[in-house]
Design an enzyme around this catalytic site. Sequence first.
Site, PDB file in Angstrom:
ATOM      1  N   GLY A  48      60.348 -25.057 -21.118  1.00 54.80           N
ATOM      2  CA  GLY A  48      60.339 -23.916 -20.212  1.00 54.80           C
ATOM      3  C   GLY A  48      59.667 -24.253 -18.892  1.00 54.80           C
ATOM      4  O   GLY A  48      58.617 -24.912 -18.869  1.00 54.80           O
ATOM      5  N   THR A  49      60.258 -23.797 -17.802  1.00 55.01           N
ATOM      6  CA  THR A  49      59.700 -24.127 -16.490  1.00 55.01           C
ATOM      7  C   THR A  49      58.337 -23.493 -16.265  1.00 55.01           C
ATOM      8  O   THR A  49      57.533 -24.009 -15.488  1.00 55.01           O
ATOM      9  CB  THR A  49      60.673 -23.698 -15.380  1.00 55.01           C
ATOM     10  OG1 THR A  49      61.086 -22.333 -15.598  1.00 55.01           O
ATOM     11  CG2 THR A  49      61.905 -24.583 -15.372  1.00 55.01           C
ATOM     12  N   ASP A  50      58.064 -22.380 -16.944  1.00 50.17           N
ATOM     13  CA  ASP A  50      56.725 -21.795 -16.841  1.00 50.17           C
ATOM     14  C   ASP A  50      55.683 -22.718 -17.474  1.00 50.17           C
ATOM     15  O   ASP A  50      54.561 -22.835 -16.961  1.00 50.17           O
ATOM     16  CB  ASP A  50      56.689 -20.413 -17.493  1.00 50.17           C
ATOM     17  CG  ASP A  50      57.156 -20.418 -18.940  1.00 50.17           C
ATOM     18  OD1 ASP A  50      57.923 -21.322 -19.330  1.00 50.17           O
ATOM     19  OD2 ASP A  50      56.775 -19.498 -19.693  1.00 50.17           O
ATOM     20  N   ARG A  51      56.048 -23.401 -18.553  1.00 50.80           N
ATOM     21  CA  ARG A  51      55.129 -24.344 -19.189  1.00 50.80           C
ATOM     22  C   ARG A  51      54.853 -25.532 -18.265  1.00 50.80           C
ATOM     23  O   ARG A  51      53.721 -26.017 -18.179  1.00 50.80           O
ATOM     24  CB  ARG A  51      55.710 -24.824 -20.515  1.00 50.80           C
ATOM     25  CG  ARG A  51      55.921 -23.704 -21.516  1.00 50.80           C
ATOM     26  CD  ARG A  51      56.726 -24.180 -22.725  1.00 50.80           C
ATOM     27  NE  ARG A  51      55.959 -25.104 -23.555  1.00 50.80           N
ATOM     28  CZ  ARG A  51      56.496 -25.771 -24.574  1.00 50.80           C
ATOM     29  NH1 ARG A  51      57.784 -25.642 -24.865  1.00 50.80           N
ATOM     30  NH2 ARG A  51      55.732 -26.587 -25.296  1.00 50.80           N
ATOM     31  N   THR A  55      58.625 -10.527 -20.586  1.00 53.46           N
ATOM     32  CA  THR A  55      58.019  -9.197 -20.621  1.00 53.46           C
ATOM     33  C   THR A  55      57.676  -8.682 -19.237  1.00 53.46           C
ATOM     34  O   THR A  55      57.921  -7.518 -18.913  1.00 53.46           O
ATOM     35  CB  THR A  55      56.742  -9.217 -21.487  1.00 53.46           C
ATOM     36  OG1 THR A  55      57.066  -9.682 -22.800  1.00 53.46           O
ATOM     37  CG2 THR A  55      56.131  -7.828 -21.587  1.00 53.46           C
ATOM     38  N   ASN A  56      57.084  -9.557 -18.386  1.00 47.73           N
ATOM     39  CA  ASN A  56      56.631  -9.155 -17.059  1.00 47.73           C
ATOM     40  C   ASN A  56      57.207 -10.066 -15.987  1.00 47.73           C
ATOM     41  O   ASN A  56      57.528 -11.228 -16.245  1.00 47.73           O
ATOM     42  CB  ASN A  56      55.100  -9.231 -16.955  1.00 47.73           C
ATOM     43  CG  ASN A  56      54.409  -8.141 -17.750  1.00 47.73           C
ATOM     44  OD1 ASN A  56      54.951  -7.069 -17.931  1.00 47.73           O
ATOM     45  ND2 ASN A  56      53.211  -8.428 -18.224  1.00 47.73           N
ATOM     46  N   ILE A  57      57.296  -9.525 -14.785  1.00 48.75           N
ATOM     47  CA  ILE A  57      57.539 -10.324 -13.585  1.00 48.75           C
ATOM     48  C   ILE A  57      56.241 -10.324 -12.789  1.00 48.75           C
ATOM     49  O   ILE A  57      55.731  -9.266 -12.418  1.00 48.75           O
ATOM     50  CB  ILE A  57      58.684  -9.754 -12.726  1.00 48.75           C
ATOM     51  CG1 ILE A  57      59.990  -9.735 -13.520  1.00 48.75           C
ATOM     52  CG2 ILE A  57      58.853 -10.560 -11.445  1.00 48.75           C
ATOM     53  CD1 ILE A  57      61.153  -9.096 -12.772  1.00 48.75           C
ATOM     54  N   HIS A  58      55.696 -11.510 -12.555  1.00 47.67           N
ATOM     55  CA  HIS A  58      54.424 -11.657 -11.860  1.00 47.67           C
ATOM     56  C   HIS A  58      54.703 -12.211 -10.467  1.00 47.67           C
ATOM     57  O   HIS A  58      55.306 -13.281 -10.325  1.00 47.67           O
ATOM     58  CB  HIS A  58      53.514 -12.612 -12.643  1.00 47.67           C
ATOM     59  CG  HIS A  58      52.097 -12.605 -12.200  1.00 47.67           C
ATOM     60  ND1 HIS A  58      51.153 -13.508 -12.655  1.00 47.67           N
ATOM     61  CD2 HIS A  58      51.428 -11.793 -11.330  1.00 47.67           C
ATOM     62  CE1 HIS A  58      50.001 -13.252 -12.091  1.00 47.67           C
ATOM     63  NE2 HIS A  58      50.137 -12.227 -11.280  1.00 47.67           N
ATOM     64  N   GLY A  79      59.073 -13.621 -16.421  1.00 47.55           N
ATOM     65  CA  GLY A  79      58.918 -13.862 -17.848  1.00 47.55           C
ATOM     66  C   GLY A  79      59.722 -12.875 -18.659  1.00 47.55           C
ATOM     67  O   GLY A  79      60.383 -11.978 -18.117  1.00 47.55           O
TER      68      GLY A  79
END
Length: 267
Positions: free
Chosen positions: A109-112, A10-13, A8
């Site tokens: 967005g692929t995260d969505r 801000t972060n990589i999870h 993301g």
Amino acid sequence: MLLTVDVGNTNIHLGVYAGVGDHARLVRDWRIHTDPHYTADELAWAFRGMLGDDIEQVTGVSALSTVPSLLRELRVMVPRYFGNGPHVLLEPGVRTGVPLLVDNPKEVGTDRVANCLAAHTEFGGPCIVVAFGTATVVDAVSATGEFLGGAIAPGVNLAVEALSEHTVTMRKVELMPPRSVLGKNTVEALQSGILYGFAGQVDGLVDRVCDTVPGFDGDDVTVVATGFLAPLMFDECRSLTDHHPHLTLDGLRLVHERAKANPRRGK
């Protein structure tokens, strides 16, 4: 084991899964900050440092990135450090089984997409996904698993940074509930405005979806919170019904399982 990677802004999870299907379980997960200047080798060494000896048990990778520069580096890193797979890099064109009922599906967005796939699989539909990250995203999933669209607003941290950067007397504060909605000092006033203001924004968007979108006016609508700021906001939002901290990782796992089951249809 399957390594899932959600890059993301801000972060990589990261998460490691054992088993498949109904028997899949998240063994462990980590978060590191996102640096858009990471190279493929730097990403790999960061991942190796957290995985430790477990890296030898990783047999597949499922990843996505909302940061274009790191998407390119993931394409290099995954085959170089994790062999030939099976791997999946979730990007526009990869089939997920989620119909995208929007003007331009490639812009979603692929995260969505991963969130909506996991939410519909876990909770059924209709469902509303609220992702608390760099942006606050409210997405709607129909009862049959279709992505109907959503709303995107600046995230909590962005608002805090903007307020501190563009005012003389304001400063960054710890994000935690104040003693009262009426702050007795500047810190508490900021905390109240940020937390309760964003909670009201989310509740307002969810209420508007339920009032105006066909199929969302019943009592069977699940409103699930995810994202790294969800633990902060969950208790402050009246409309949220569930908290799923690993929703995106679950979506990546489901995409990987679909690609393995239908190798010719993975892209």
